[in-house]
Scaffold this active site. Structure first.
Site, PDB file in Angstrom:
ATOM      1  N   ILE A 105       0.785  -1.135  -0.090  1.00  0.00           N
ATOM      2  CA  ILE A 105       0.077  -0.105   0.077  1.00  0.00           C
ATOM      3  C   ILE A 105       0.782   1.373  -0.101  1.00  0.00           C
ATOM      4  O   ILE A 105       1.980   1.369   1.066  1.00  0.00           O
ATOM      5  CB  ILE A 105      -1.065  -0.073   1.365  1.00  0.00           C
ATOM      6  CG1 ILE A 105      -1.777  -1.350   1.383  1.00  0.00           C
ATOM      7  CG2 ILE A 105      -1.588   1.409   1.074  1.00  0.00           C
ATOM      8  CD1 ILE A 105      -2.478  -1.296   2.595  1.00  0.00           C
ATOM      9  N   THR A 106       0.729   1.988  -1.063  1.00  0.00           N
ATOM     10  CA  THR A 106       1.538   3.348  -1.176  1.00  0.00           C
ATOM     11  C   THR A 106       0.700   4.410  -0.155  1.00  0.00           C
ATOM     12  O   THR A 106      -0.279   4.175  -0.181  1.00  0.00           O
ATOM     13  CB  THR A 106       1.902   3.747  -2.677  1.00  0.00           C
ATOM     14  OG1 THR A 106       0.720   4.258  -2.926  1.00  0.00           O
ATOM     15  CG2 THR A 106       2.607   2.754  -3.363  1.00  0.00           C
ATOM     16  N   GLY A 107       1.617   5.203   0.226  1.00  0.00           N
ATOM     17  CA  GLY A 107       1.112   6.483   1.035  1.00  0.00           C
ATOM     18  C   GLY A 107       0.361   5.695   2.273  1.00  0.00           C
ATOM     19  O   GLY A 107      -0.909   6.147   2.933  1.00  0.00           O
ATOM     20  N   ALA A 108       1.013   4.592   2.994  1.00  0.00           N
ATOM     21  CA  ALA A 108       0.379   4.082   4.071  1.00  0.00           C
ATOM     22  C   ALA A 108       0.427   4.617   5.501  1.00  0.00           C
ATOM     23  O   ALA A 108      -0.128   4.131   6.423  1.00  0.00           O
ATOM     24  CB  ALA A 108       0.505   2.551   4.225  1.00  0.00           C
ATOM     25  N   ASN A 109       1.093   5.737   5.631  1.00  0.00           N
ATOM     26  CA  ASN A 109       1.458   6.472   6.706  1.00  0.00           C
ATOM     27  C   ASN A 109       0.479   7.349   7.143  1.00  0.00           C
ATOM     28  O   ASN A 109       0.490   7.901   8.658  1.00  0.00           O
ATOM     29  CB  ASN A 109       2.613   7.171   6.894  1.00  0.00           C
ATOM     30  CG  ASN A 109       2.684   8.190   5.768  1.00  0.00           C
ATOM     31  OD1 ASN A 109       2.963   8.099   4.679  1.00  0.00           O
ATOM     32  ND2 ASN A 109       2.575   9.509   6.362  1.00  0.00           N
ATOM     33  N   SER A 110      -0.589   7.639   6.480  1.00  0.00           N
ATOM     34  CA  SER A 110      -1.682   8.413   6.800  1.00  0.00           C
ATOM     35  C   SER A 110      -3.167   8.385   5.999  1.00  0.00           C
ATOM     36  O   SER A 110      -2.906   7.875   5.107  1.00  0.00           O
ATOM     37  CB  SER A 110      -1.160   9.987   6.768  1.00  0.00           C
ATOM     38  OG  SER A 110      -1.453  10.570   5.515  1.00  0.00           O
ATOM     39  N   TYR A 154      -4.659  18.506 -10.646  1.00  0.00           N
ATOM     40  CA  TYR A 154      -5.088  17.073  -9.854  1.00  0.00           C
ATOM     41  C   TYR A 154      -5.867  16.237 -10.651  1.00  0.00           C
ATOM     42  O   TYR A 154      -5.998  15.178 -10.681  1.00  0.00           O
ATOM     43  CB  TYR A 154      -5.614  17.401  -8.525  1.00  0.00           C
ATOM     44  CG  TYR A 154      -6.094  16.371  -7.541  1.00  0.00           C
ATOM     45  CD1 TYR A 154      -5.416  15.910  -6.846  1.00  0.00           C
ATOM     46  CD2 TYR A 154      -7.552  16.342  -7.452  1.00  0.00           C
ATOM     47  CE1 TYR A 154      -5.631  14.713  -6.041  1.00  0.00           C
ATOM     48  CE2 TYR A 154      -7.876  15.196  -6.729  1.00  0.00           C
ATOM     49  CZ  TYR A 154      -7.086  14.528  -5.951  1.00  0.00           C
ATOM     50  OH  TYR A 154      -7.427  13.524  -5.073  1.00  0.00           O
TER      51      TYR A 154
HETATM   52  N1  LIG Z   1      -9.110  13.072   1.040  1.00  0.00           N
HETATM   53  C1  LIG Z   1     -10.043  13.007  -0.080  1.00  0.00           C
HETATM   54  O1  LIG Z   1     -11.076  13.532   0.100  1.00  0.00           O
HETATM   55  C2  LIG Z   1      -9.767  12.363  -1.228  1.00  0.00           C
HETATM   56  C3  LIG Z   1     -10.864  12.154  -2.306  1.00  0.00           C
HETATM   57  C4  LIG Z   1     -10.652  11.666  -3.658  1.00  0.00           C
HETATM   58  C5  LIG Z   1      -9.159  10.970  -3.609  1.00  0.00           C
HETATM   59  N2  LIG Z   1      -8.079  10.959  -2.772  1.00  0.00           N
HETATM   60  C6  LIG Z   1      -7.142  10.203  -2.897  1.00  0.00           C
HETATM   61  O2  LIG Z   1      -6.821   9.455  -1.824  1.00  0.00           O
HETATM   62  C7  LIG Z   1      -5.264   9.153  -1.770  1.00  0.00           C
HETATM   63  C8  LIG Z   1      -5.081   9.194  -0.382  1.00  0.00           C
HETATM   64  O3  LIG Z   1      -5.112  10.614   0.023  1.00  0.00           O
HETATM   65  P1  LIG Z   1      -5.724  11.077   1.557  1.00  0.00           P
HETATM   66  O4  LIG Z   1      -6.655  11.696   1.379  1.00  0.00           O
HETATM   67  O5  LIG Z   1      -5.542   9.755   2.544  1.00  0.00           O
HETATM   68  O6  LIG Z   1      -4.468  12.161   1.952  1.00  0.00           O
HETATM   69  P2  LIG Z   1      -3.192  12.081   2.779  1.00  0.00           P
HETATM   70  O7  LIG Z   1      -3.459  11.771   4.178  1.00  0.00           O
HETATM   71  O8  LIG Z   1      -2.353  13.331   2.570  1.00  0.00           O
HETATM   72  O9  LIG Z   1      -2.288  10.638   2.459  1.00  0.00           O
HETATM   73  C9  LIG Z   1      -1.394  10.764   1.057  1.00  0.00           C
HETATM   74  C10 LIG Z   1      -0.354  10.079   1.199  1.00  0.00           C
HETATM   75  O10 LIG Z   1       0.478   9.991   0.095  1.00  0.00           O
HETATM   76  C11 LIG Z   1       1.806   9.989   0.552  1.00  0.00           C
HETATM   77  N3  LIG Z   1       2.546  10.601  -0.356  1.00  0.00           N
HETATM   78  C12 LIG Z   1       2.485  11.876  -1.089  1.00  0.00           C
HETATM   79  N4  LIG Z   1       3.522  12.100  -2.002  1.00  0.00           N
HETATM   80  C13 LIG Z   1       4.311  10.989  -1.887  1.00  0.00           C
HETATM   81  C14 LIG Z   1       5.549  10.684  -2.343  1.00  0.00           C
HETATM   82  N5  LIG Z   1       6.270  11.527  -3.354  1.00  0.00           N
HETATM   83  N6  LIG Z   1       6.141   9.447  -2.174  1.00  0.00           N
HETATM   84  C15 LIG Z   1       5.558   8.579  -1.252  1.00  0.00           C
HETATM   85  N7  LIG Z   1       4.418   8.782  -0.609  1.00  0.00           N
HETATM   86  C16 LIG Z   1       3.889   9.904  -0.762  1.00  0.00           C
HETATM   87  C17 LIG Z   1       1.925  10.940   1.687  1.00  0.00           C
HETATM   88  O11 LIG Z   1       2.708  10.913   2.436  1.00  0.00           O
HETATM   89  P3  LIG Z   1       3.398  11.935   3.552  1.00  0.00           P
HETATM   90  O12 LIG Z   1       2.716  11.957   4.690  1.00  0.00           O
HETATM   91  O13 LIG Z   1       4.844  11.651   3.579  1.00  0.00           O
HETATM   92  O14 LIG Z   1       3.002  13.146   2.725  1.00  0.00           O
HETATM   93  C18 LIG Z   1       0.497  10.053   2.487  1.00  0.00           C
HETATM   94  O15 LIG Z   1       0.940   8.991   3.094  1.00  0.00           O
HETATM   95  C19 LIG Z   1      -4.834  10.074  -2.812  1.00  0.00           C
HETATM   96  O16 LIG Z   1      -4.472   9.431  -3.985  1.00  0.00           O
HETATM   97  C20 LIG Z   1      -5.822  11.133  -2.977  1.00  0.00           C
HETATM   98  O17 LIG Z   1      -5.583  11.891  -4.163  1.00  0.00           O
HETATM   99  C21 LIG Z   1      -8.654  11.493  -1.450  1.00  0.00           C
END
Ligand SMILES: NC(=O)c1ccc[n+]([C@@H]2O[C@H](COP(=O)([O-])OP(=O)(O)OC[C@H]3O[C@@H](n4cnc5c(N)ncnc54)[C@H](OP(=O)(O)O)[C@@H]3O)[C@@H](O)[C@H]2O)c1
Length: 297
Positions: free
Chosen positions: A19-24, A174
């Site tokens: 899972i990528t981006g699995a820290n938050s 985006y």
């Molecule tokens: N939240 C929403 O309403 C929503 C709606 C539609 C789609 N999404 C999609 O859902 C997915 C998860 O997002 P989220 O809402 O959970 O936001 P988030 O909490 O900001 O999570 C994003 C994750 O991606 C990681 N990331 C960003 N750039 C990276 C890089 N260069 N290399 C490795 N990891 C990287 C972040 O790491 P760091 O913590 O180190 O930054 C974090 O773990 C994203 O693809 C987003 O576009 C979200």
């Protein structure tokens, strides 16, 4: 005494999930959900400290010790190649790849490879990672790729301004990257049909996560209010977990889901001319094509 066993509890036992981006946010909640089902989790994070902290949380919340951490900044292709190399040295199988990491940047920032970061992380990284891991996914068949897209998608892809070189608008960059991810999902599904690997994408809903951190000040100002109407990461992870684990989805490929239901998108997502152009650009930018790798043989 009768013990009632929860049938969903162990359905991912023996399965390895990256899972990528699995820290938050959604990625972390997805990791917890799949770890609760018994999966071995490979978290991909760019920041070691944040990754280690999340790893402990995931282990604790899921009561599953099989959670490992790989460090990779997905904005650089060298890091993606290294990630794949290290993974293949350590693991024999990969059953699920969840391309979840994403960014939404208010300013144009170029990656080390000279590519606009939103496009690089949200689209090119899933493209390259899926291609490079296809062989091990095939070995682990039936295997699945899950792409976390969005419902915010651009009307088209502006190939003349793909790198934001002429102008950069946050929402457009985006939306374009997420449209590219959806187009890729459909096209890749077609190209890998019959290989025992499926690929689907999804919109997680509007979820209260760290994604807000790069929004403009006025959006952040209203966020406490807007946030009241947003989902928790746990709810936002439901469709990712469903696509990664549900037996109902076995064999389903090349589809877009919202709230665990398949949804048809606007015509642009199925436009063959755009797909062809996008594929060629992706091959050029990453120097990687599924057909060049002879994975069909
Ligand atoms: N939240 C929403 O309403 C929503 C709606 C539609 C789609 N999404 C999609 O859902 C997915 C998860 O997002 P989220 O809402 O959970 O936001 P988030 O909490 O900001 O999570 C994003 C994750 O991606 C990681 N990331 C960003 N750039 C990276 C890089 N260069 N290399 C490795 N990891 C990287 C972040 O790491 P760091 O913590 O180190 O930054 C974090 O773990 C994203 O693809 C987003 O576009 C979200």
């Amino acid at each position: 005494m009768t013990i009632i066993k929860n049938h969903t509890s162990e359905i991912m036992k023996g399965k390895i999930c990256m899972i990528t981006g699995a820290n938050s946010g959604i990625g972390k909640a997805t990791a917890i959900g799949l770890a609760k089902m018994g999966a071995t989790i490979v978290m991909v994070c760019r920041n070691k400290k944040k990754g280690e902290k999340a790893l402990e949380d995931i282990k604790k919340e899921s009561n599953n010790g099989k959670v490992n951490l790989s460090i990779a900044d997905l904005s650089t292709q060298e890091a993606i190649h290294q990630l794949v190399k290290d993974f293949k040295e350590r693991y024999q199988y990969l059953h699920v790849l969840i391309n979840n990491a994403g960014v939404n940047l208010s300013k144009r920032v170029l990656t080390e490879d000279g590519i606009e970061t939103t496009f690089a992380v949200n689209y090119l990284a899933p493209y390259l990672l899926s291609n490079l891991l296809l062989d091990i996914l095939q070995t682990s068949s039936p295997a699945r790729i899950v792409n976390v897209a969005s419902s915010v998608i651009a009307k088209s892809i502006n190939f003349e301004n793909l790198n934001g070189e002429k102008h950069y608008r946050q929402l457009n960059a985006y939306g374009q990257s997420k449209l590219a991810l959806i187009l890729f999902t459909y096209e890749f599904a077609r190209r890998i049909e019959g290989m025992g690997v499926t690929i689907n994408c999804l919109h997680p809903g509007y979820v209260k996560t760290n994604m807000i951190r790069n929004f403009r000040k006025f959006v952040k100002y209203f966020f406490p209010f807007i946030g009241l109407f947003m989902k928790s990461p746990k709810k936002g992870a439901k469709t990712s977990i469903y696509l990664a684990s549900s037996p109902e989805i076995q064999g389903v490929s090349g589809k877009y889901f919202k709230k665990r239901k398949e949804v048809e998108l606007a015509e642009v997502s199925y436009d063959q001319e755009i797909v062809k152009r996008l594929w060629n650009v992706s091959v050029d930018l990453t120097n990687h094509d599924v057909e060049r790798k002879k994975v069909f043989s």
